[in-house]
Write an enzyme that holds these catalytic residues in place. Structure first.
Site, PDB file in Angstrom:
ATOM      1  N   CYS A 105     140.354  14.734   8.179  1.00  0.00           N
ATOM      2  CA  CYS A 105     140.512  15.710   9.261  1.00  0.00           C
ATOM      3  C   CYS A 105     140.956  17.000   8.583  1.00  0.00           C
ATOM      4  O   CYS A 105     142.003  17.028   7.932  1.00  0.00           O
ATOM      5  CB  CYS A 105     141.571  15.238  10.253  1.00  0.00           C
ATOM      6  SG  CYS A 105     142.102  16.578  11.335  1.00  0.00           S
ATOM      7  N   GLU A 108     153.016 -24.523 -14.871  1.00  0.00           N
ATOM      8  CA  GLU A 108     153.333 -23.092 -14.750  1.00  0.00           C
ATOM      9  C   GLU A 108     152.473 -22.523 -13.634  1.00  0.00           C
ATOM     10  O   GLU A 108     151.453 -23.124 -13.286  1.00  0.00           O
ATOM     11  CB  GLU A 108     152.955 -22.359 -16.047  1.00  0.00           C
ATOM     12  CG  GLU A 108     153.827 -22.711 -17.215  1.00  0.00           C
ATOM     13  CD  GLU A 108     153.154 -22.379 -18.548  1.00  0.00           C
ATOM     14  OE1 GLU A 108     152.096 -21.718 -18.553  1.00  0.00           O
ATOM     15  OE2 GLU A 108     153.684 -22.821 -19.571  1.00  0.00           O
ATOM     16  N   CYS A 112     143.640  14.884  16.874  1.00  0.00           N
ATOM     17  CA  CYS A 112     143.571  16.287  17.304  1.00  0.00           C
ATOM     18  C   CYS A 112     142.160  16.703  17.700  1.00  0.00           C
ATOM     19  O   CYS A 112     141.946  17.833  18.116  1.00  0.00           O
ATOM     20  CB  CYS A 112     144.109  17.205  16.210  1.00  0.00           C
ATOM     21  SG  CYS A 112     143.029  17.289  14.772  1.00  0.00           S
ATOM     22  N   LYS A 148     143.607 -24.325  -8.415  1.00  0.00           N
ATOM     23  CA  LYS A 148     143.607 -23.031  -7.721  1.00  0.00           C
ATOM     24  C   LYS A 148     143.881 -23.235  -6.240  1.00  0.00           C
ATOM     25  O   LYS A 148     143.288 -24.119  -5.608  1.00  0.00           O
ATOM     26  CB  LYS A 148     142.240 -22.359  -7.885  1.00  0.00           C
ATOM     27  CG  LYS A 148     141.899 -22.089  -9.345  1.00  0.00           C
ATOM     28  CD  LYS A 148     141.949 -20.636  -9.640  1.00  0.00           C
ATOM     29  CE  LYS A 148     140.564 -20.132  -9.849  1.00  0.00           C
ATOM     30  NZ  LYS A 148     140.371 -18.781 -10.054  1.00  0.00           N
ATOM     31  N   CYS A 194     147.217  19.257  13.052  1.00  0.00           N
ATOM     32  CA  CYS A 194     147.037  17.853  13.423  1.00  0.00           C
ATOM     33  C   CYS A 194     148.396  17.131  13.307  1.00  0.00           C
ATOM     34  O   CYS A 194     148.970  17.081  12.217  1.00  0.00           O
ATOM     35  CB  CYS A 194     145.992  17.254  12.485  1.00  0.00           C
ATOM     36  SG  CYS A 194     145.659  15.530  12.759  1.00  0.00           S
ATOM     37  N   ASP A 228     147.849 -13.884 -11.976  1.00  0.00           N
ATOM     38  CA  ASP A 228     146.575 -13.220 -11.769  1.00  0.00           C
ATOM     39  C   ASP A 228     146.584 -11.842 -12.428  1.00  0.00           C
ATOM     40  O   ASP A 228     146.868 -10.835 -11.794  1.00  0.00           O
ATOM     41  CB  ASP A 228     146.319 -13.102 -10.258  1.00  0.00           C
ATOM     42  CG  ASP A 228     144.849 -12.950  -9.957  1.00  0.00           C
ATOM     43  OD1 ASP A 228     144.042 -13.052 -10.890  1.00  0.00           O
ATOM     44  OD2 ASP A 228     144.511 -12.715  -8.787  1.00  0.00           O
ATOM     45  N   TYR A 281     152.977 -17.143 -22.183  1.00  0.00           N
ATOM     46  CA  TYR A 281     152.993 -18.581 -21.891  1.00  0.00           C
ATOM     47  C   TYR A 281     152.391 -19.431 -23.014  1.00  0.00           C
ATOM     48  O   TYR A 281     152.069 -20.595 -22.807  1.00  0.00           O
ATOM     49  CB  TYR A 281     152.261 -18.877 -20.583  1.00  0.00           C
ATOM     50  CG  TYR A 281     150.908 -18.191 -20.431  1.00  0.00           C
ATOM     51  CD1 TYR A 281     149.851 -18.504 -21.266  1.00  0.00           C
ATOM     52  CD2 TYR A 281     150.719 -17.231 -19.448  1.00  0.00           C
ATOM     53  CE1 TYR A 281     148.632 -17.870 -21.133  1.00  0.00           C
ATOM     54  CE2 TYR A 281     149.492 -16.599 -19.303  1.00  0.00           C
ATOM     55  CZ  TYR A 281     148.462 -16.927 -20.149  1.00  0.00           C
ATOM     56  OH  TYR A 281     147.257 -16.295 -20.017  1.00  0.00           O
ATOM     57  N   CYS A 285     138.608  13.681  14.796  1.00  0.00           N
ATOM     58  CA  CYS A 285     139.940  13.149  14.511  1.00  0.00           C
ATOM     59  C   CYS A 285     140.532  12.513  15.764  1.00  0.00           C
ATOM     60  O   CYS A 285     140.553  13.147  16.822  1.00  0.00           O
ATOM     61  CB  CYS A 285     140.842  14.278  14.008  1.00  0.00           C
ATOM     62  SG  CYS A 285     142.542  13.747  13.796  1.00  0.00           S
ATOM     63  N   LYS A 325     149.725 -19.879 -12.234  1.00  0.00           N
ATOM     64  CA  LYS A 325     148.598 -19.170 -12.839  1.00  0.00           C
ATOM     65  C   LYS A 325     148.706 -17.714 -12.404  1.00  0.00           C
ATOM     66  O   LYS A 325     148.515 -17.396 -11.224  1.00  0.00           O
ATOM     67  CB  LYS A 325     147.276 -19.796 -12.391  1.00  0.00           C
ATOM     68  CG  LYS A 325     146.076 -19.273 -13.145  1.00  0.00           C
ATOM     69  CD  LYS A 325     144.875 -20.149 -12.889  1.00  0.00           C
ATOM     70  CE  LYS A 325     143.704 -19.769 -13.766  1.00  0.00           C
ATOM     71  NZ  LYS A 325     143.293 -18.378 -13.652  1.00  0.00           N
TER      72      LYS A 325
HETATM   73  S1  IVH Z   1     147.133 -21.238 -20.586  1.00  0.00           S
HETATM   74  C1  IVH Z   1     143.907 -22.846 -23.555  1.00  0.00           C
HETATM   75  N1  IVH Z   1     148.800 -20.525 -18.695  1.00  0.00           N
HETATM   76  O1  IVH Z   1     144.025 -18.247 -16.831  1.00  0.00           O
HETATM   77  C2  IVH Z   1     144.679 -22.478 -22.355  1.00  0.00           C
HETATM   78  N2  IVH Z   1     146.670 -19.476 -18.747  1.00  0.00           N
HETATM   79  O2  IVH Z   1     141.417 -19.668 -16.601  1.00  0.00           O
HETATM   80  C3  IVH Z   1     145.217 -21.130 -22.399  1.00  0.00           C
HETATM   81  N3  IVH Z   1     146.338 -17.775 -17.005  1.00  0.00           N
HETATM   82  O3  IVH Z   1     142.497 -17.060 -19.740  1.00  0.00           O
HETATM   83  C4  IVH Z   1     145.625 -20.590 -21.103  1.00  0.00           C
HETATM   84  N4  IVH Z   1     148.327 -17.969 -16.088  1.00  0.00           N
HETATM   85  O4  IVH Z   1     144.296 -15.603 -18.651  1.00  0.00           O
HETATM   86  C5  IVH Z   1     147.572 -20.351 -19.228  1.00  0.00           C
HETATM   87  N5  IVH Z   1     150.391 -19.965 -17.083  1.00  0.00           N
HETATM   88  C6  IVH Z   1     149.186 -19.794 -17.624  1.00  0.00           C
HETATM   89  C7  IVH Z   1     148.272 -18.863 -17.097  1.00  0.00           C
HETATM   90  C8  IVH Z   1     147.006 -18.743 -17.689  1.00  0.00           C
HETATM   91  C9  IVH Z   1     147.166 -17.329 -16.042  1.00  0.00           C
HETATM   92  C10 IVH Z   1     144.961 -17.287 -17.212  1.00  0.00           C
HETATM   93  C11 IVH Z   1     144.633 -16.959 -18.643  1.00  0.00           C
HETATM   94  C12 IVH Z   1     143.431 -17.775 -18.989  1.00  0.00           C
HETATM   95  C13 IVH Z   1     142.893 -18.126 -17.645  1.00  0.00           C
HETATM   96  C14 IVH Z   1     142.138 -19.430 -17.738  1.00  0.00           C
END
Ligand code: IVH
Length: 674
Positions: free
Chosen positions: A425, A114, A410, A313, A431, A118, A226, A407, A116
């Site tokens: 300004c 999946e 102006c 990451k 302006c 943010d 998720y 500015c 990650k």
């Molecule tokens: S699974 C035990 N899936 O990343 C594992 N986490 O660094 C549970 N996060 O605290 C997490 N996308 O806030 C999982 N597709 C994803 C995620 C995800 C973002 C975040 C989550 C977690 C942090 C861990």
């Protein structure tokens, strides 16, 4: 209205709202405007106040908030919320793969990948199908109970009606602000002269911890789920949990993929590295999970992280380039934004030439000098940022940036208000970018909605000396418009009819359009509803403004200053003479009872259950009257929290009965307060 009539009406309103909610949030095809939607919700809210026994736990009114939480209760997670091991390298990922294979004694296994997301992680508990609790991650063991705030997120179901749900289960996911919602929020803030937020993640995280859930509702947060947890969930793979979440109506990002080998996982990682820029939210990596739940159990956890999952990451792409110059932009409100002009470089698939530097503090923090080599980074976000200076390449004769004092447009001397990061300004009437920006603000869809007029035409009309203020638009003639490039009969008529049509837009839009600092669309709506006419608003002093809903000191001061300015007054007069709507055409709320017949109220302070203008609606709907000042004739002072001591003293001196929110509810329920 009788209880049975109310029940019918509540059911009808609830199903209408749920229908439109689904169209908006799941199908992205709204049939009614946000305003009409809010009106339906407000009607339902008013009825539920009146008949609390008819308020159901999955009522759509939960979505608008209304709960004030001074301090969030700290609660223990039933299952700790662990974090994930992180890596930035494919080698380490292969080591993870080898550890998994070893831990599973060579048995075959699959991965589920999946993105990650943010955002801010959240754990949501459902009991008997109803959302009962939502807890932040906190330290992983204990988190904050933010249930009221989470209930305002429209993509999170308040009730699951699927047949195969266990009595109790928990879902976990990420609350986020989409890139569009974030940009919109910042545009709105900029538009009313508020400072903008730095990034979507921090804004989402700040939003979910706001005390007033009504404010949270306005932020348009979203959530991807998720993770599904609970005792009686009959699934054997993570893939099936995800399918269940989807089937039960949770929002799941469609970006997941099952992978058989770590090479396939690498393919997934590579395929999203640049592509993720197109996604609706910021992402910073990929989460790789062992798919089989029994195998997950077999692998288990270390003290802090699962052995069955890892986060890869993406490195924020960063390159160094020369800072050629710092340019300064002037916004509609006069706010100055410094912009780095860079030697163009290719970064994550695009050419980067400019990056925002936000304000003078950011320039000092980076210790920037023109000619420096700076590191430019493009993370998940679209706008590149300057992260640091490559001091090793700095020329010995370089000098720190002297922030402009005048500015650039102006020449007026800039001002910086104590406590604010931006320089301004102050020449708002002379302006050029401020003049054009004010007219652009005036004609936008949320304001006067003159869509036949665009930025370019405004610039040309300004160059030709035909417009200097919004009111000048209403003096434009056919002959004036023939002077515009490419304007023929059809486009001229189009523009003139657009201007003419704008005379019908409602008062609250006019009030937003005239561009009072800190008066955004919502505040304009509240002011229009409270004061009803432009004349009444202009006559209101600081105290009267403070008594209006959603108006704090900053807004009250700004409104007073705006109407104290002679030129602004003249402009309003011209707009009035041009035929713009200067009075609210809003209807009074529907009559519910005569229980408060002829009783007068002054509302003061902050309330737990009601917003101030809601209270006003409830009073009027039940036959009462709302006054703005305390006199001997007044029946009740309805006192919330943080009410000014002067008011209290005056009411006591004049013998006015002071009632609390609970006493007021009691009156509505038929128990007399006197
Ligand atoms: S699974 C035990 N899936 O990343 C594992 N986490 O660094 C549970 N996060 O605290 C997490 N996308 O806030 C999982 N597709 C994803 C995620 C995800 C973002 C975040 C989550 C977690 C942090 C861990």
């Amino acid at each position: 209205m009788s209880a049975s009539e109310a029940e019918l009406k509540i059911n009808d309103l609830s199903s209408k709202i749920n229908y439109h909610n689904d169209l908006y949030y799941q199908k992205s095809k709204p049939e009614i405007s946000d305003y009409e939607f809010d009106q339906l919700l407000e009607q339902l809210n008013t009825l539920e106040r009146q008949f609390p026994e008819l308020k159901f736990p999955d009522s759509p009114t939960q979505r608008v908030g209304g709960t004030i939480t001074k301090e969030f209760e700290n609660v223990v997670h039933q299952y700790p919320m662990l974090s994930l091991g992180n890596t930035y390298s494919i080698e380490e990922l292969k080591e993870f793969d080898a550890r998994v294979a070893k831990g599973l004694d060579g048995d075959p296994f699959e991965y589920f990948c999946e993105l990650k997301f943010d955002g801010v992680s959240i754990s949501i508990i459902y009991e008997n199908g109803f959302l009962t609790k939502a807890i932040t991650r906190g330290d992983g063991v204990r988190g904050d109970d933010v249930t009221a705030n989470v209930k305002t997120i429209r993509s999170i179901p308040l009730r699951i009606s699927a047949k195969d749900i266990p009595i109790k289960f928990e879902v976990r996911g990420e609350i986020f602000l989409s890139k569009i919602a974030f940009a919109k929020l910042n545009r709105e803030r900029e538009d009313i002269g508020e400072e903008t937020y730095a990034n979507a993640r921090n804004t989402a995280s700040g939003s979910i911890k706001m005390q007033d859930s009504r404010e949270v509702a306005k932020r348009k947060l979203d959530c991807y789920l998720y993770y599904l947890l609970g005792e009686a969930i009959s699934v054997d793979t993570h893939e099936r949990s995800i399918a269940k979440l989807e089937a039960w109506g949770f929002k799941v990002s469609p970006t997941y993929k099952k992978c058989k080998t770590i090479e396939e996982v690498k393919g997934y990682i590579d395929s999203w590295e640049n592509e993720r820029a197109q996604l609706p939210l910021d992402t910073d990596g990929v989460v790789i999970k062992v798919n089989n739940l029994e195998q997950q159990q077999q692998l288990g956890f270390t003290a802090k992280i699962p052995r069955w999952a890892i986060a890869f990451k993406y490195k924020a792409q960063s390159l160094s380039t020369r800072l050629n110059n710092i340019a300064y932009q002037v916004g509609r409100t006069g706010a100055i934004t410094p912009v780095a002009e860079l030697e163009p470089i290719q970064l994550a698939g695009t050419t980067v030439k400019r990056a925002s530097l936000h304000n003078a503090n950011e320039i000092s923090r980076l210790d920037l000098r023109v000619g420096d080599y700076v590191f430019v980074e493009k993370g998940g976000e679209i706008i590149p940022k300057v992260t640091s200076v490559d001091v090793s390449q700095r020329k010995s004769d370089s000098i720190p940036v002297d922030y402009i004092t005048r500015c650039p447009e102006c020449g007026t001397e800039l001002v910086r208000v104590e406590g604010e990061a931006n320089h301004y300004c102050p020449n708002d009437k002379g302006c050029p970018p401020q003049i054009k920006g004010k007219i652009e603000h005036f004609i936008q869809r949320k304001a006067m909605d003159i869509d036949s007029l665009g930025e370019k035409t405004i610039a040309q009309l300004f160059e030709l000396n035909l417009i200097k203020t919004p009111a000048d638009l209403y003096d434009l003639t056919k002959e004036d418009l023939t002077k515009l490039d490419g304007f023929k009969e059809l486009s001229i008529n189009n523009l003139l009819s657009g201007i003419e049509k704008s005379k019908q837009v409602p008062f609250e839009s006019v009030l937003f359009a005239i561009g009072i600092r800190y008066v955004g669309k919502t505040v304009a709506e509240k002011l229009a509803k409270h004061f009803k006419t432009m004349d009444a608003l202009m006559a209101a002093n600081y105290e009267a403004l403070l008594a209006a809903p959603e108006v704090g000191e900053k807004i009250a001061q700004s409104v007073v200053a705006f109407f104290n300015n002679e030129e602004n007054k003249k402009e309003i007069e011209r707009l009035k003479n041009a035929g713009l709507q200067m009075e609210s055409s809003r209807q009074e709320p529907e009559k519910l009872s005569n229980i408060l017949d002829a009783k007068t109220f002054v509302i003061s302070g902050v309330f737990q259950k009601y917003e101030r203008d809601q209270l006003k609606d409830v009073i009027i709907a039940n036959g009462g009257k709302v006054l703005s000042s305390i006199s001997g004739k007044l029946n009740y002072l309805l006192a919330g929290e943080n009410m000014g001591p002067a008011k209290l003293e005056k009411a006591e001196k004049l013998g006015v009965k002071i009632i609390s929110e609970e006493e007021f509810d009691g009156m509505l329920a038929g128990h007399s307060a006197s």
